[in-house]
Structures are given as C-alpha cells and as structure tokens.
Write an enzyme that holds these catalytic residues in place. Sequence first.
Site, mmCIF file in Angstrom:
data_model
loop_
_atom_site.group_PDB
_atom_site.id
_atom_site.type_symbol
_atom_site.label_atom_id
_atom_site.label_comp_id
_atom_site.label_asym_id
_atom_site.label_seq_id
_atom_site.Cartn_x
_atom_site.Cartn_y
_atom_site.Cartn_z
ATOM 1 C CG HIS A 49 -4.356 -1.733 -1.850
ATOM 2 N ND1 HIS A 49 -4.796 -2.463 -0.772
ATOM 3 C CD2 HIS A 49 -3.792 -0.624 -1.300
ATOM 4 C CE1 HIS A 49 -4.515 -1.828 0.353
ATOM 5 N NE2 HIS A 49 -3.911 -0.708 0.053
ATOM 6 C CB SER A 55 -0.951 -0.055 1.197
ATOM 7 O OG SER A 55 -1.923 0.955 1.151
#
Length: 200
Positions: free
Chosen positions: A126, A101
């Site tokens: 993501h 992330s």
Amino acid sequence: MPIGTPSVPYRLPGSQMERWVDIYTRLGVERILFLGSEVNDGIANSLVAQMLYLDSEDSSKPIYLYINSPGGSVTAGLAIYDTIQYVKSEVVTICVGLAASMGAFLLAAGTKGKRVALPHSRIMIHQPLGGTSRRQASDIEIEAREILRMKEMLNRSLSDMSGQSFDKIEKDTDRDYFLSAEEAKDYGLIDRVISHPNEA
C-alpha cells in the site's frame, strides 16, 4: 504469560563446553536473521549491523532474512533496504506469515531469484501512511509533500523489483492490496513459493 526469548545450547568452534545463548544469536551464527515485528529504528539498526557484520565475515555466503512483519517506519525500512542493496552477500528473503507494507517492500528487495514465501504467507502492499495532528497548515503541507515524494520513490522501487509498470503499482498501492504467496509470485514480488528449507 509471555515465554520471553528462548535460549538454546551452543558450542563455540574448537570448544568442548556448551553455553546457552538466545535463539536469535544462535540463528545469526548460521547467517539467519529474523524480522518478526514492526519495523522501527531499533530493529533497523540491529538488522543493518548484523548484515554488515555477516557481509564482512564472508561475503561469498548468503544472508537469510526471514520476514513476518506488519511493516512500520518508512525511513527505518529504507535503512534496511539500502543495506540489502549495499552488501556483497546475496540476501535471501523468506516470508513466513505476513509481509505487509514495509515488510513486503523488504521481501521484494532480496536478491533476484532468491525471494521466496511459504505457501500460506500473505503479502500486502500500500502507499505510505502519514499523520496530521493538530499542527500549522504550513507544517501539514511540508509533511504532505514529503509523503508524496516517498510514495513515488517507493512505487518506482516496487516497479523495478516486481517488473510491474509504475502506473499499475500506483493504482494497486492506492489502498491495501493483499496477495497470497502464489499471487505475489505472479506479481513479481517474490520468485518462488517454497515448502522446504532446501528450496530457498
């Protein structure tokens, strides 16, 4: 039982006496910083302050940022990202373990040619996450617009840093997208996979 933060001996330049300091302070003297937790405001403020200090001390020397992080706050991470871009020092980013992330975003944000990962590292990208607790519909709509704005900005930045098209980044970040160190190199998030410190 937790071991706490280890202490190591350190001798101040020009001094005969050693004193014990926490390991992160000692590493900081060598221009080595460590992001080893979730990204939050406290961690971001600490890393930003350390990078600014090291850059003001000697901007001709690189700063080494080791990353083993599951990600975290987008706004806190962007403070670190903006500082990496702001300082004159090269920022060498090194993934040890997991860069997921915001951790992956910061790994890719290092100086081009100086973004590396150890062989068994995992990288995951993501879209940003957002929550909608029990709130008014208009507040949920405002938050959703902000999340979509952040998503586009992060995807454009990842596209710039990796060389991948915006459409590919948008598709790949729709869900958790895991990569090995070699796959992250092929994707353009890092420049090399290393197994020895001299390779960084």
